[in-house]
Design a protein around this motif. Structure first.
Motif, PDB file in Angstrom:
ATOM      1  N   PRO A 229      43.851  -4.593  29.847  1.00 30.92           N
ATOM      2  CA  PRO A 229      42.470  -3.888  29.369  1.00 30.92           C
ATOM      3  C   PRO A 229      42.562  -3.085  28.365  1.00 30.92           C
ATOM      4  CG  PRO A 229      42.956  -3.761  31.830  1.00 30.92           C
ATOM      5  CD  PRO A 229      44.181  -4.281  31.490  1.00 30.92           C
ATOM      6  N   ASP A 230      41.720  -2.947  27.618  1.00 33.11           N
ATOM      7  CA  ASP A 230      41.973  -2.030  26.359  1.00 33.11           C
ATOM      8  C   ASP A 230      41.454  -0.727  26.859  1.00 33.11           C
ATOM      9  OD1 ASP A 230      39.131  -1.675  26.221  1.00 33.11           O
ATOM     10  OD2 ASP A 230      38.630  -3.450  25.119  1.00 33.11           O
ATOM     11  N   SER A 231      41.605   0.040  25.679  1.00 31.35           N
ATOM     12  CA  SER A 231      41.635   1.687  25.822  1.00 31.35           C
ATOM     13  C   SER A 231      40.311   2.089  26.357  1.00 31.35           C
ATOM     14  CB  SER A 231      42.041   2.530  24.515  1.00 31.35           C
ATOM     15  OG  SER A 231      41.103   2.123  23.394  1.00 31.35           O
ATOM     16  N   THR A 232      39.048   1.221  26.130  1.00 36.87           N
ATOM     17  CA  THR A 232      37.790   1.823  26.432  1.00 36.87           C
ATOM     18  C   THR A 232      37.588   1.299  28.147  1.00 36.87           C
ATOM     19  OG1 THR A 232      36.733  -0.566  26.033  1.00 36.87           O
ATOM     20  CG2 THR A 232      37.024   1.052  24.394  1.00 36.87           C
ATOM     21  N   THR A 234      37.175   2.191  31.686  1.00 33.84           N
ATOM     22  CA  THR A 234      37.206   3.465  32.557  1.00 33.84           C
ATOM     23  C   THR A 234      37.680   3.253  33.744  1.00 33.84           C
ATOM     24  OG1 THR A 234      34.889   3.119  33.287  1.00 33.84           O
ATOM     25  CG2 THR A 234      35.215   4.235  31.365  1.00 33.84           C
ATOM     26  N   PRO A 235      38.358   4.297  34.458  1.00 34.22           N
ATOM     27  CA  PRO A 235      38.825   4.011  35.872  1.00 34.22           C
ATOM     28  C   PRO A 235      37.738   3.293  36.775  1.00 34.22           C
ATOM     29  CG  PRO A 235      39.412   6.207  35.121  1.00 34.22           C
ATOM     30  CD  PRO A 235      38.342   5.483  34.200  1.00 34.22           C
ATOM     31  N   ALA A 240      36.484  -2.223  38.988  1.00 36.45           N
ATOM     32  CA  ALA A 240      35.535  -3.403  38.999  1.00 36.45           C
ATOM     33  C   ALA A 240      36.302  -4.830  38.735  1.00 36.45           C
ATOM     34  CB  ALA A 240      34.156  -3.268  38.054  1.00 36.45           C
ATOM     35  N   LEU A 241      37.104  -4.695  37.595  1.00 34.45           N
ATOM     36  CA  LEU A 241      37.869  -5.746  37.181  1.00 34.45           C
ATOM     37  C   LEU A 241      38.838  -6.149  38.131  1.00 34.45           C
ATOM     38  CD1 LEU A 241      39.159  -7.504  34.934  1.00 34.45           C
ATOM     39  CD2 LEU A 241      40.555  -5.823  34.074  1.00 34.45           C
ATOM     40  N   ASN A 260      47.722  -1.473  33.832  1.00 34.34           N
ATOM     41  CA  ASN A 260      46.760  -0.273  33.727  1.00 34.34           C
ATOM     42  C   ASN A 260      46.197  -0.252  32.659  1.00 34.34           C
ATOM     43  OD1 ASN A 260      49.762   0.425  33.493  1.00 34.34           O
ATOM     44  ND2 ASN A 260      48.726   1.876  32.355  1.00 34.34           N
ATOM     45  N   SER A 261      44.975   0.599  32.591  1.00 41.18           N
ATOM     46  CA  SER A 261      44.344   0.641  31.332  1.00 41.18           C
ATOM     47  C   SER A 261      45.068   1.644  30.371  1.00 41.18           C
ATOM     48  CB  SER A 261      42.697   1.281  31.622  1.00 41.18           C
ATOM     49  OG  SER A 261      42.725   2.381  32.476  1.00 41.18           O
TER      50      SER A 261
END
Length: 424
Positions: A229-232, A234-235, A240-241, A260-261
């Motif tokens: 995941p990229d830095s945008t 959110t937790p 959801a992902l 982890n993001s």
């Protein structure tokens, strides 16, 4: 899924029905790795389940000397990592590796620079000596400006060259990225070139997308999938992902890992969130976990931050998972939890025979469990702390009933693992 007869002994041991026996040192994995027959996880070449615990080390070749790369590997191995992912090409086409060598002569992908790839081969050999897997990411978005000027034949030749350069290293897996930024033709040509000379090595794909931008192009199919995941993200989007992957895993039958993001600040205590996301990944039926922190860029402070970037909890995660039959556990419906809030917040995986389940509680609170959804007449519970790896007896229950179980310590913000299983 048929479960081995000896699994009952292991369940009893995990839940404290029998006395612990002396553990033996885990045998080194036999490379190359392969995909399990059921398509759900990874095994070594002897079929022994391999829980992939990967670290993102994108800029290793550009930022680290050989000795520093070895230092990095030794630290990560001591933290229970068994895999690290490296970008084969520099971040930008005008950049070089640590030895000031470019990957191509005049940025022509049909003219690879042997010295550049030989340097990486030396690092891969050091990783093999440490029983570490190296995931080689062979393409990246920032190089599209170069690759797009070449033909499909050139893309395949590039894949063939790098495949041949590292085919002799059994601890390698290949990663062709990035599905959402790369044409199917380019992905396919590079992958075809690699496969033509690297028989037996896993070829994976990499996504750097959010849950709302998933690309499942069947022409880009690979045998393993990394989601970074990229830095945008959110937790809540990360959760959801993980849930999306959990629900789709049965249909795709392709092992996956979720990192982890990303966190943009260099020195920030994100350990708790990283730990939570690691378990969310595992509870979504992932084949392991991919850890990502600012270490990936190897900034000047990396030698300090590598001991406090969330990786300090990875050892405990591995210790807990390897103490249970994790390879046989799959996401389960939340029927065990009568409370609607618990259903939404607590992740559950269980054995197909319903004799054991594992729950991840992101916070400390009592949990009501309906044991009629498990098979057996005598149940035991064990609490594990993801922070310390410590284990507590959670009690024994003789009938199928609704019970309320309480974590050993009610400190706010503490997360817990709850293991429940039947003796018979």
């Amino acid at each position: 899924m048929l479960l081995p007869a000896c699994l009952g002994i292991l369940i009893a041991f995990c839940l404290g029905f029998v006395h612990p026996f002396k553990s033996t040192q885990e045998a080194a994995p036999k490379f190359p790795l392969k995909i399990s027959p059921n398509g759900r996880h990874i095994t070594d070449n002897n079929g022994v389940p391999f829980l992939m615990v990967a670290d993102v080390a994108w800029q290793m070749l550009r930022r680290l000397s050989y000795n520093e790369a070895v230092q990095y590997m030794d630290i990560r191995k001591s933290q229970s990592f068994n895999t690290f992912l490296v970008q084969l090409l520099p971040m930008l086409p005008n950049q070089r590796n640590f030895n000031k060598v470019s990957p191509f002569i005049n940025n022509d992908i049909t003219k690879p620079n042997k010295a550049y790839f030989d340097y990486f081969g030396k690092i891969i050999a050091a990783a093999r000596e440490r029983n570490l897997v190296v995931g080689i990411v062979v393409s990246r978005k920032s190089w599209n400006v170069i690759f797009d000027t070449h033909s499909e034949t050139a893309w395949k030749e590039y894949g063939t060259y790098v495949g041949k350069a590292f085919a002799g290293y059994s601890n390698v897996i290949w990663i062709v990225s990035e599905e959402e930024y790369q044409s199917a033709a380019q992905f396919g040509a590079i992958a075809e070139g690699i496969r033509s000379v690297s028989e037996g090595q896993i070829l994976a794909s990499l996504n750097t997308c959010s849950p709302t931008n998933l690309n499942e192009n069947p022409s880009n199919f690979s045998s393993l999938k990394f989601i970074i995941p990229d830095s945008t993200v959110t937790p809540s989007e990360y959760a959801a992902l993980a849930n999306w992957q959990k629900n789709s895993a049965e249909a795709t039958l392709r092992p996956f890992l979720i990192a982890n993001s990303e966190f943009p600040r260099e020195i920030t205590d994100q350990s708790s969130l990283i730990r939570t996301q690691a378990y969310q990944s595992i509870m979504s039926s992932a084949a392991g976990f991919c850890h990502m922190s600012t270490i990936k860029n190897f900034n000047p402070t990396w030698k300090v931050n590598i001991t406090k970037d969330g990786a300090e909890y990875i050892h405990e995660l591995v210790k807990i998972l390897k103490g249970i039959p994790w390879e046989y556990m799959q996401p389960d419906k939340p029927d065990l939890l009568p409370d609607s809030i618990d259903k939404a917040d607590i992740g559950i995986v269980s054995l197909s025979n319903k004799r054991m389940c594992m729950m991840y509680l992101p916070e400390s609170r009592p949990v009501k469990v309906d044991l009629k959804y498990l098979h057996g007449s005598e149940f035991g519970a064990v609490w594990y702390s993801p922070r310390t790896g410590r284990r507590w007896d959670g009690g024994k229950f003789s009938t199928a009933e609704q019970v309320v179980v309480q974590p050993p310590d009610s400190q706010p913000g503490w997360d817990w693992i709850l293991l429940i299983g039947s003796k018979q």
